[in-house]
Write an enzyme that holds these catalytic residues in place. Structure first.
Site, PDB file in Angstrom:
ATOM      1  CB  CYS A 115      -0.906   0.007   1.227  1.00 41.71           C
ATOM      2  SG  CYS A 115      -2.051   1.417   1.287  1.00 41.71           S
ATOM      3  CB  CYS A 174      -5.696  -0.403   4.864  1.00 43.82           C
ATOM      4  SG  CYS A 174      -5.476   0.048   3.126  1.00 43.82           S
TER       5      CYS A 174
HETATM    6 ZN   LIG Z   1      -3.448   1.086   2.997  1.00 42.62          ZN
END
Ligand SMILES: [Zn+2]
Length: 282
Positions: A115, A174
């Site tokens: 990410c 997230c």
């Molecule tokens: Zn993330």
């Protein structure tokens, strides 16, 4: 020298008022969300447009935000430029062969797909060095089968760099996962996060049986598994697994502790046979 404190008055920061924020901007600016973005930015070529007193004539500004050299101690970009010189010198002292070796090419063993979150700097939390990890990062480490960017990274890393490991890593807290667990219209983020919503749809009963926190971690984990499935559907990857034992791994990174957890991503023989039948190419 950029004028100290210029970023405090940048046009971007003036625009980011609550009344003008779209749902996506609210998500992006939430302090607990991973892709929280600061709209304050400074550039050496840009001067402040503030009409307030010049900082060297305004003692109240200088006492809070400036050093005697005029640098804003809270500006992480300026700090990064300064710290880079110290880091480069120290690294060259401790590892005198590193930079000359890197200058001649790269031979990373790991392809990392993670990410974009600022709290997930893979080379740092792996304790590795420049040259060790070839990286693709995007919002919520989503892999779309037809995405040119991630597809090119995977093919280059596997076929030409001949990495030994491919890692797909999700993480706790997230923001992309949180967005997919919500129902707000997020503009361009919606098509990007579509695979996450599809996972939510397919696993709705399981996710609804959990606390919101546990459900978010579970969706991050499911997303890692889905990402690995997409990696394994690429002929270049299947060939590398067969010909030279390329290994694939699924990880979840806990931003609250800094610890990685490895998922069991072993496929059954039946799944492997079906995948090879459908995706193996010559
Ligand atoms: Zn993330």
């Amino acid at each position: 020298m950029p004028e100290a404190g210029a970023s405090r008055y940048s046009p971007g920061s003036l625009l980011m008022t609550q009344s003008r924020m779209t749902p996506a901007m609210t998500l992006l600016s939430h302090p607990t969300k991973p892709f929280s973005t600061s709209t304050s930015f400074s550039c050496a070529s840009h001067q402040s447009t503030s009409t307030s007193l010049p900082s060297n004539l305004d003692p109240s500004l200088k006492s809070e935000t400036q050093t005697d050299t005029g640098a804003d101690p809270t500006d992480r970009y300026a700090a990064g430029l300064r710290l880079n010189k110290e880091w480069a010198a120290q690294t060259a002292r401790e590892h005198p062969d590193l930079f000359p070796t890197l200058a001649s090419g790269q031979t990373p063993q790991i392809l990392w797909i993670g990410c974009s979150d600022s709290r997930c700097p893979e080379t740092t939390f792996l304790g590795l060095k420049p040259g060790d990890v070839f990286v693709h990062r995007n919002i919520a480490n989503v892999l779309h089968p037809g995405d040119l960017s991630s597809s090119a990274v995977i093919e280059y890393a596997v076929q030409y760099l001949r990495v030994s490991h491919v890692v797909v890593c999700g993480h706790t807290s997230c923001g992309g996962v949180a967005a997919a667990m919500g129902n707000k219209n997020l503009g361009i983020l919606d098509p990007w996060l579509l695979p996450l919503r599809q996972l939510r749809e397919r696993n709705l009963e399981l996710l609804q049986s959990m606390t919101p926190e546990d459900a978010a971690v579970k969706l991050a984990e499911l997303n890692v598994r889905e990402g690995l499935n997409i990696v394994k559907q690429k002929g270049v990857v299947l060939n590398a697994i067969r010909e030279r034992g390329l290994q694939l791994h699924g990880l979840v990174y806990d931003v609250g502790s800094g610890v990685l957890s490895e998922l069991d991503t072993q496929d059954s023989e039946e799944v492997i046979r079906a995948r090879l039948t459908a995706f193996q190419t010559e």
